[in-house]
Design an enzyme around this catalytic site. Structure first.
Site, mmCIF file in Angstrom:
data_model
loop_
_atom_site.group_PDB
_atom_site.id
_atom_site.type_symbol
_atom_site.label_atom_id
_atom_site.label_comp_id
_atom_site.label_asym_id
_atom_site.label_seq_id
_atom_site.Cartn_x
_atom_site.Cartn_y
_atom_site.Cartn_z
ATOM 1 N N PHE A 104 0.846 -1.189 0.000
ATOM 2 C CA PHE A 104 0.000 0.000 0.000
ATOM 3 C C PHE A 104 0.887 1.246 0.000
ATOM 4 C CE2 PHE A 104 -2.802 3.264 1.755
ATOM 5 C CZ PHE A 104 -3.865 3.137 0.875
ATOM 6 N N ASP A 133 0.959 -4.501 8.730
ATOM 7 C CA ASP A 133 -0.164 -3.602 8.507
ATOM 8 C C ASP A 133 -1.424 -4.464 8.439
ATOM 9 O OD1 ASP A 133 -2.136 -1.889 7.555
ATOM 10 O OD2 ASP A 133 -0.784 -0.810 6.214
ATOM 11 N N TYR A 193 -11.382 2.557 10.091
ATOM 12 C CA TYR A 193 -12.546 2.966 9.290
ATOM 13 C C TYR A 193 -12.980 1.956 8.238
ATOM 14 C CZ TYR A 193 -8.661 4.666 6.363
ATOM 15 O OH TYR A 193 -7.496 4.779 5.644
ATOM 16 N N LYS A 194 -12.329 0.814 8.170
ATOM 17 C CA LYS A 194 -12.754 -0.210 7.216
ATOM 18 C C LYS A 194 -13.735 -1.157 7.917
ATOM 19 C CE LYS A 194 -8.342 0.167 4.770
ATOM 20 N NZ LYS A 194 -8.781 1.120 3.742
ATOM 21 N N ARG A 225 -12.490 -3.855 -7.209
ATOM 22 C CA ARG A 225 -12.537 -4.582 -5.932
ATOM 23 C C ARG A 225 -13.975 -4.699 -5.443
ATOM 24 N NH1 ARG A 225 -8.620 -2.134 -1.464
ATOM 25 N NH2 ARG A 225 -10.246 -0.540 -1.531
#
Length: 408
Positions: free
Chosen positions: A125, A195, A220-221, A367
């Protein structure tokens, strides 16, 4: 899963089906992007109003004590700990994922003597690689090296201080073998920083079972903490007295309210806090985590895998022009599935226009994410049905679907 009727039957038998009602999902929308931004819990606005009106408005500064604002980072970190196989005193909520990466990378390099290489993989990422670059620059004589993940262990030499990897890859959804990589890296003298942003709340994570060193993750996911929610970090207890954060803010001080001139880091996980905790953001995150109360985690993870498997099967049958990017094996995959198409961006925008929300990752990946608390098998069936229609009639190819938005 051969029909909508069968999909609806699976939903009816789902032990988690009632948890969907905890979320304020818009009518007519199929939300397959909880791997990027979790849905809004119905209770969050009420909680935020209470914090703003009562704790802040009425309690004023007294709420630092009376409502434990001062301990919010530790308290909510302790609630995240069971999701990642950690002890409550090994996790703290603070800052952003990026800032936490920076703190832990520099702390790790500084603790590793003459070792000066941060090792990662190309295509990690971006913020992970960017923060690694910034950390190396800040240390001065450190460097970042990237190699294919299959070559990571072989690439660990006497100069590698820390290995930085994402447990579930943000684009492909591929999940790494945390236990094996951690053990192999530690055997060669390196620390490992994981991560967990695309893992926590979606797949099993057992940091202590893997003897992990360090980890970060966002709120927040799958944790449903809201856009820009505070992040968390994990430091194994055995490292807490040795590693020191380079961001020596007052909340990381051993006695912040003594207001001394000299910095003395807290003797525990608190040393990795920095500035004043964002109380409204932490309250929203705490409410997001509360949506898992009563959830059987084994059932949660099994449902995520089953949704991914069903997605791969349906896409293979009805949308063969979409090339699978994610691992076919559910045990090697997170809770999102990715597909490659040269016009994935336009296809994604056309899907969103028809109420099916996934997302796009450059240069050519669509995705589809499956947050098991609120995504069902009928959602998946209908989403593939819409996509099939788009691909057949070519309506995705309208000019306005090709125009890039600022956020994809």
């Amino acid at each position: 899963m051969k029909s909508l009727v069968e999909a609806e039957a699976l939903d009816a038998a789902d032990p988690l089906r009632s948890f969907r009602d905890r979320f304020a999902l818009p009518k007519g929308v199929i939300y397959l992007d909880g791997n990027s931004l979790g849905a809004l819990p119905k209770s969050t606005p009420t909680r935020l109003q209470a914090v703003a009106v009562e704790e802040w408005g009425q309690g004023l500064i007294r709420s630092w004590n009376s409502h434990d604002w001062v301990g919010a980072g530790r308290r909510v970190g302790a609630k995240i700990a069971p999701f990642i196989g950690a002890e409550p005193h090994e996790v703290v909520v603070a800052d952003s994922t990026s800032a936490n990466l920076y703190k832990l990378l520099i702390a790790a390099v500084k603790a590793q003597g003459q070792r000066r290489t941060i090792l990662s993989e190309p295509g990690n990422f971006p913020t992970d690689l960017y923060m690694a670059d910034g950390a190396a620059w800040s240390v001065g004589d450190a460097r970042v090296k990237t190699v294919r993940v299959a070559d990571i262990v072989d690439a660990i030499d006497d100069d590698v201080a820390v290995v930085l990897l994402t447990h579930v890859h943000y684009k492909s959804g591929a999940m790494l073998d945390m236990a094996a990589i951690t053990a192999a890296a530690q055997a060669k003298g390196a620390l490992v920083l994981w991560d967990l942003s695309h893992s926590v709340g979606a797949v099993p994570v057992d940091l202590n079972g893997c003897n992990a060193d360090l980890a970060v993750g966002c709120g927040y996911k799958y944790l449903n903490g809201g856009p820009g929610a505070p992040a968390f970090l994990y430091v194994a207890e055995r490292h807490q007295a040795v590693l020191r954060s380079p961001l020596s803010g007052w909340f990381g001080h051993a006695a912040p309210f003594d207001f001394g001139d000299d910095y003395a880091p807290a003797g525990d996980i608190g040393r990795f806090q920095c500035g004043t905790p964002p109380i409204l953001g932490i309250a929203a995150l705490e409410e997001g985590i509360a949506q898992f109360d009563g959830v059987n985690r084994a059932a949660l993870f099994a449902k995520g895998r089953a949704l991914g498997d069903a997605c791969i099967a349906l896409m293979g049958e009805y949308c063969p022009e979409m090339e699978l990017v994610s691992p076919h094996d559910a045990g090697s995959r997170g809770s999102h599935v990715s597909f490659r198409h040269p016009h994935a961006y336009a296809i994604c925008q056309a899907l969103i226009d028809r109420g099916v929300i996934g997302d796009f990752r450059a240069p050519d990946v669509l995705r589809l994410g499956f947050a098991p608390l609120y995504v069902g098998f009928a959602d998946l069936w209908r989403a593939v049905e819409v996509l099939t229609e788009l691909l057949r009639d070519g309506s995705w190819d309208a000019p306005h679907y090709h125009a890039r938005n600022a956020v994809t």
